[in-house]
Design a protein around this motif. Structure first.
Motif, short mmCIF file in Angstrom:
data_model
loop_
_atom_site.label_atom_id
_atom_site.label_comp_id
_atom_site.label_asym_id
_atom_site.label_seq_id
_atom_site.Cartn_x
_atom_site.Cartn_y
_atom_site.Cartn_z
N PRO A 349 -6.04 15.14 3.32
CA PRO A 349 -6.97 14.45 2.15
C PRO A 349 -8.12 13.95 3.12
O PRO A 349 -9.34 14.01 2.55
N LEU A 350 -7.92 13.55 4.51
CA LEU A 350 -9.31 12.94 5.25
C LEU A 350 -10.11 14.07 5.44
O LEU A 350 -11.37 13.76 5.64
N ALA A 352 -10.61 16.44 3.45
CA ALA A 352 -10.94 17.09 2.07
C ALA A 352 -12.48 16.74 1.71
O ALA A 352 -12.56 15.51 1.71
N SER A 680 4.13 5.68 -4.85
CA SER A 680 2.85 4.81 -4.33
C SER A 680 2.65 3.54 -5.21
O SER A 680 2.66 3.63 -6.21
N GLY A 682 -0.33 2.26 -4.32
CA GLY A 682 -1.85 2.45 -4.24
C GLY A 682 -2.47 2.72 -3.07
O GLY A 682 -1.61 2.67 -2.18
N PHE A 683 -3.44 2.64 -2.79
CA PHE A 683 -4.26 2.73 -1.51
C PHE A 683 -5.23 1.76 -1.21
O PHE A 683 -5.85 0.92 -2.02
N ARG A 703 -4.92 3.61 3.99
CA ARG A 703 -3.31 3.55 3.78
C ARG A 703 -2.78 3.82 2.46
O ARG A 703 -3.41 3.26 1.43
N LEU A 754 4.20 16.74 -4.50
CA LEU A 754 2.99 16.14 -5.13
C LEU A 754 2.10 15.33 -3.70
O LEU A 754 2.86 14.87 -2.95
N LEU A 756 0.59 12.60 -2.47
CA LEU A 756 0.31 11.13 -2.91
C LEU A 756 -1.10 10.67 -2.70
O LEU A 756 -1.70 9.96 -3.38
N PHE A 757 -1.66 11.38 -1.58
CA PHE A 757 -3.01 10.75 -1.24
C PHE A 757 -4.17 11.29 -2.32
O PHE A 757 -5.03 10.45 -2.57
N THR A 758 -3.84 12.61 -3.09
CA THR A 758 -4.83 12.79 -3.74
C THR A 758 -4.38 13.09 -5.22
O THR A 758 -4.93 13.37 -6.13
N LEU A 759 -3.15 12.78 -5.24
CA LEU A 759 -2.25 12.86 -6.87
C LEU A 759 -2.35 14.47 -6.84
O LEU A 759 -2.32 14.65 -8.32
N ARG A 761 -0.79 18.09 -7.31
CA ARG A 761 0.47 18.60 -7.50
C ARG A 761 0.21 20.32 -6.93
O ARG A 761 -0.76 20.91 -7.19
#
Lengths: 778, 284
Positions: A349-350, A352, A680, A682-683, A703, A754, A756-759, A761
């Motif tokens: 995700p980083l 992305a 999660s 959250g972030f 995080r 899934l 979790l970073f981007t939700l 699926r």
């Protein structure tokens, strides 16, 4: 009764003496057995040999060989996987030998047994034309059946595998395995199987004795073993005997077919996922044969176009085997396999930006080569085998062309197994030696692990007598001694198996203690990351498992079999990733204990080629317990219990296979309750405040904040697969098979994982129509 | 009995079917109120306190959660003082923006503070910290001669390693009446023990540093020593258990405090003389 001796080298002389005396004791027992066998042999006689199919020279496991004398006394044995049989402690005299097997003509021959002599008689069975339909050679070699499980052991034959709908016209072992209760697959990608609570790295997979580190392809429909090359596969879901060691959970022991010794045959297939080519034939007719198989995925050209979806996976495998009959009393085989896989499962995700995700790529390449010599010493009623094998795995993970994690494992092994047959008792013992080299670069995946190149040597011996005190009762106690000189570790592992067949009932139980010195490290928090680093377990925390299995099987009629089996595995010193407040991209590893328990129920209907149906239900629970400080801080509990990500509570499999007017119609429906995942909170952007940091300047790191481990459950998984095929004769020995089918027939959106970073699926494969074509020269 | 089994099956079958059809995932742990992430500490070294604050985002690509209407205050539970914090958009080192809350006050040693985050007068997240209480200094008799003279100290009650330790010597150079404070940096010395924190003060070496700071040669004898003090930065309990978040409610991250300890003691007159100073300490 498990004894573990620490520091046997370089420490106290007392311990060394104890170890030496133990080895000495085992040696004395073996000498006693040899001399006892020789003395016994002097009073009676034995007959032994190999049973093969005359049409192709293939060994025929399961053939009944019986000696009958004029008084009506019977002595008998069944041929094993190699087609080997031995009948010992037979009084001298004249006998009639008869070998029989369904679909083949009985073999009969008069033999004279002379006290003190060992006769060798190889038997060739001829296909019975009166029972043989046009194309039922495979069917005659019969299925083993889903419900035919005995204390965790299930034998699988190619005919079983062919009952399962598959996207490939050549069936594959993995599709059958995933139809068994207690076997949890990660999905239709990833190539990871969890067997009765065990993790993929805790399964030992052997092909002709060669250890295969990564036995399943990246697309979950395929293993490295197409059914065309398989003779039998023995799957021990636990409770395996002393011959096997070094893994905590299960053993899949596959024996490959030998090539046709009479004539050249082969097959070529084309399907949306994979194309295959197989060739086999005699090098020296009747004596030496070869078999070679090659498969290459065609997903991008086939399946991806069918569903108009990107499927970034590629894989292939090559297998070859040479088999030679070295006279009447010896056989030699040399096998080799190479597999390669690559694909994109995860997301970074980083990296992305918008919808343009850059996915990490996993890649692995494994090969193995091995030899197996079987021989029957002329003066002893002994069956011996010597195996020399070498295996290699290279695995990497990370951005394409720039992997961040790599691992390389090589494994050399030498083993000898000897079976003495003394009347109804078989004494099996063996010696083994192995050497491993493990080299991993984890790219900082685990904060507290800095792996170096490791060399591990293992030496050991085992003994496993099989007593048959009464008809139908088999008792197999066993003891395995494993020592690792370089790690100063020694383990005694007691094993036990008991099978009692009485009428239509079969009761069975198995138990044992197991250790795993070489472990695989995974970051199971992320399903998209299937990278496995192989390493030696820390000296003080060698993973250990204790198994207990008890089962019951009843076959009241030819067309109905029911079995029930319960299991319990106690697990200690597992190595699992931990949860910390630090950024999620790295973690620590930590020890955990745990348990896996559950039961399977299996019902099998029908026994003919025309109709078979099986229903199986497995219920289980896997629990890990951790006392890691980070988890204690996170949860406030001293001992944190959780269900790991492969804890599938319930599994239901329904399979039917029908044959109507030459058409084979196979259906399979699978259902599995949802697997656990990390929820999660959250972030945030986390700032490491280990000093007087100015929080107004430091940006912090992204995080994810986890809750308690694995409290979430993914949705239930279920899927219906259907296939229909028909074989046509297009020449005297040439056959063409058409196959069509649908994978995921009602287009269920089954979740693979899934992020979790981007939700976001990632779903498993949608509805895929499949078509296949197979041209075979028999 | 049969009716019971039938009823059970009638309930079970729809439940199983419903579960099998359900294909939704709830990836976030449900929470009734906003969860906040806060990072910062109360700092006795300054009159301006800063704490970074953000609302937890549902995923990594989400925009920052708006903190509009968020109210932040601290309460000094020792004397009841309430301070309202104001929000401030700050530019971080990497050029991105963040939200910090700022208040003008200086915390006191030994005081307990709560940091409250809420909306419309309702507290949703809370963090507490106690600024470390001043330790009791237990000096031993100095030992050694001249440049080797040392003094062992125990700071009773400390549970964590202090940082930025300085020795402050108040002296008057020869023939001058004006006093000067010479600071000698000790960094992060000493060790933790059951009694507290222990360290050695190198009085002999410190004298040479003082002479050097005053521009005097090493044989100068008539410097007057008026006062000896130690200054140390003390960490609150939260710094020892990072990751536990035991002091946070409906909040994540880190909130602690640091105190500045100034403590003096008298050095024995004979030791002062042996060092080459004139003892001018005001004895208590």
């Amino acid at each position: 009764m498990n004894r573990k001796i620490k520091s046997c080298i370089g420490t106290t002389p007392t311990v060394i003496l104890k170890l030496h005396s133990t080895v000495l004791r085992i040696g004395l027992i073996l000498c006693f057995l040899l001399s006892f066998a020789a003395v016994t042999q002097a009073q009676t006689s034995s007959i032994r040999g190999f049973v093969t199919d005359v049409s192709d020279g293939q060994p025929m496991p399961g053939v009944n060989v019986i000696l009958t004398n004029a008084e009506g006394e019977l002595f008998g044995a069944a041929a094993d996987t190699d087609g080997f049989y031995v009948i010992s402690r037979v009084p001298g005299g004249s006998y009639q030998l008869k070998a029989s097997f369904i679909g083949f003509k009985d073999f009969e021959q008069a033999v004279v047994m002379v006290a003190g002599e060992i006769q060798s008689l190889n038997i060739e069975l001829v296909v019975d034309d009166t029972t043989l339909g046009e194309l039922v050679v495979e069917g005659a070699r019969e299925t083993a059946g889903v419900a035919n499980i005995t204390a965790g052991l299930q034998t699988i034959r190619p005919a079983d595998i062919s009952l399962v709908p598959s996207p490939d016209i050549s069936a594959d072992l993995v599709n059958y395995l995933t139809a068994l209760p207690g076997v949890v697959s990660q999905g239709d990608r990833g190539g990871q199987l969890f067997i009765r609570g065990g993790e993929p790295t805790q399964n030992m997979v052997l092909l002709d004795g060669m250890q295969i580190f990564q036995p399943f392809h990246i697309v979950g429909f395929f293993s490295a073993f197409p059914s065309d090359i398989i003779n039998t596969a023995d799957v021990y879901a636990g409770g395996y005997g002393s011959k096997f060691g070094g893994r905590l959970s299960s053993v899949i022991d596959i024996t490959a077919r030998t090539g046709n010794k009479r004539r050249f045959v082969g097959a070529a297939t084309l399907a949306p996922f994979v194309s295959t080519l197989r060739l086999e034939g005699p090098l020296i007719p009747g004596k030496v044969s070869f078999m070679a198989s090659i498969r290459e995925s065609v997903i991008e050209q086939g399946a991806a176009k069918l569903i108009d979806e990107e499927l970034p996976f590629a894989f292939g495998d090559v297998f070859a085997k040479i088999h030679a009959n070295l006279g009447k009393s010896a056989q030699l085989s040399i096998s080799g396999i190479r597999t390669d896989d690559q694909g994109q499962l995860g997301l970074d995700p980083l990296l992305a930006t918008g919808d343009d995700y850059i996915a990490d790529e996993v890649q692995w390449e494994s090969y193995a080569i091995g030899s197996r010599l079987l021989f029957l010493p002329s003066s002893l009623p002994v069956f011996a085998e010597v195996l020399v094998n070498y295996s290699d795995l290279k695995n990497q993970f990370g951005p394409p062309l720039d992997p961040t994690q790599t691992t390389n494992a090589t494994y050399f092994s030498f083993a000898s197994n000897v079976t003495h047959s003394i009347g109804t008792t078989n004494f099996t013992w063996g010696l083994f030696l192995s050497s491993s080299k493990l080299d991993s670069n984890l790219g900082g995946l685990f904060q507290n692990v800095d792996l170096k190149i490791e060399y591990i040597t293992e030496v050991g011996a085992y003994i496993e007598p099989e007593f048959n005190p009464t008809e139908g009762l088999s008792i197999q106690p066993g003891l395995r001694l494993q020592t690792f000189p370089s790690k100063s570790e020694t383990f005694f592992e007691p094993r036990f198996r008991l099978v009692w067949n009485t009428g239509i009932h079969r009761f069975s139980t198995a138990a044992g203690i197991y250790h795993q010195e070489i472990t695989g490290l995974n970051d199971r928090r992320n399903a998209g990351d299937i990278f496995t680093a192989w390493t030696a377990a820390p000296s003080t925390v060698i993973p250990e498992a204790k198994h207990l299995i008890a089962g019951y099987r009843i076959a009241p009629t030819d067309w109905l079999t029911f079995s029930a089996e319960g299991f319990y595995k106690d697990l200690d010193n597992l190595v699992v990733p931990e949860w910390t407040a630090y950024p999620r991209f790295t973690t620590n590893i930590q020890p955990a204990d745990g348990s896996a328990k559950g039961f399977d129920l299996r019902l099998e209907l029908g026994s003919s080629d025309n109709f078979q149906a099986t229903v199986s239900w497995g219920r289980s629970e896997v629990i890990y317990e951790s006392t890691a400080r980070a988890l204690q801080l996170l949860t406030g509990d001293d001992v944190v219990e959780y269900n790991p990500p492969h804890d599938r509570k319930d599994q239901l499999n329904v399979m039917t296979s029908m044959k109507v007017k030459g058409f084979n119609f196979n259906v399979r429906w699978q259902m599995g309750t949802g697997l656990p995942f990390n929820e999660s909170l959250g972030f945030d952007r986390w700032i490491m405040l280990d000093s007087l940091v100015n929080v107004a300047e430091v940006p912090g790191e992204e995080r994810v904040l986890y809750g308690r481990p694995y409290t979430g459950r993914l949705p239930t998984y279920h899927r219906l697969d259907v296939s229909l095929d028909r074989e046509f004769r297009v020449g005297p020995t040439t056959f063409l098979t058409f196959q069509t089918g649908v994978i995921n027939a009602y287009d269920r959106r089954n979740l693979f994982y899934l992020d979790l970073f981007t939700l976001r699926r990632v779903d498993q494969l949608p509805l895929i129509p499949t078509f296949g074509l197979k041209l075979e020269f028999k | 009995m049969k009716r019971g089994i039938l009823s059970y099956l009638c309930c079970l079958v729809p439940l199983v079917l419903f579960q099998a059809c359900d294909n939704t995932i709830e990836p976030l742990v449900e929470s009734e109120s906003t969860n906040f992430a806060l990072h910062g500490y109360l700092d006795m070294r300054t009159d301006q306190q800063i704490v970074r604050l953000e609302g937890l985002r549902p995923n990594i690509l989400s925009e920052p959660v708006s903190l509009e209407g968020v109210e932040v205050s601290t309460i000094d539970h020792t004397d009841g003082t309430v301070v309202i914090w104001r929000d401030s958009i700050i530019t971080l080192d990497n050029g991105t923006l963040g939200t910090a809350f700022v208040a003008n006050f200086r915390p006191d040693l030994g005081h307990e503070y709560s940091f409250n985050v809420g909306r419309n007068g309702v507290t949703e997240g809370r963090a507490t910290t106690r600024v470390p209480a001043p330790p009791v200094v237990l000096p031993a008799t100095p030992v050694g001669e001249s440049e080797n003279m040392k003094q062992h100290l125990v700071l009773i009650g400390l549970k964590d390693q202090p940082t930025k330790v300085h020795m402050l010597y108040e002296v008057s150079p020869p023939n001058e009446t004006e006093r000067q404070v010479i600071s000698v940096a000790y960094g992060d010395p000493g060790f933790l023990s059951n009694a507290g924190w222990e360290l050695e003060i190198s009085l002999g070496i410190d004298r040479f540093i003082i002479l050097n700071a005053l521009g005097l040669d090493s044989v100068t004898q008539d410097i007057r020593l008026h006062n000896v003090e130690m200054r140390a930065t003390l960490f609150s309990e939260e710094w020892q258990t990072q990751g536990s978040e035991f002091n946070l409610e409906n909040a994540h991250g880190f909130f602690g405090s640091i105190g500045v300890f100034d403590g003096g003691w008298d050095i024995d007159s004979s030791a002062v003389r042996k060092l080459g100073f004139i003892d001018n300490q005001q004895r208590n």
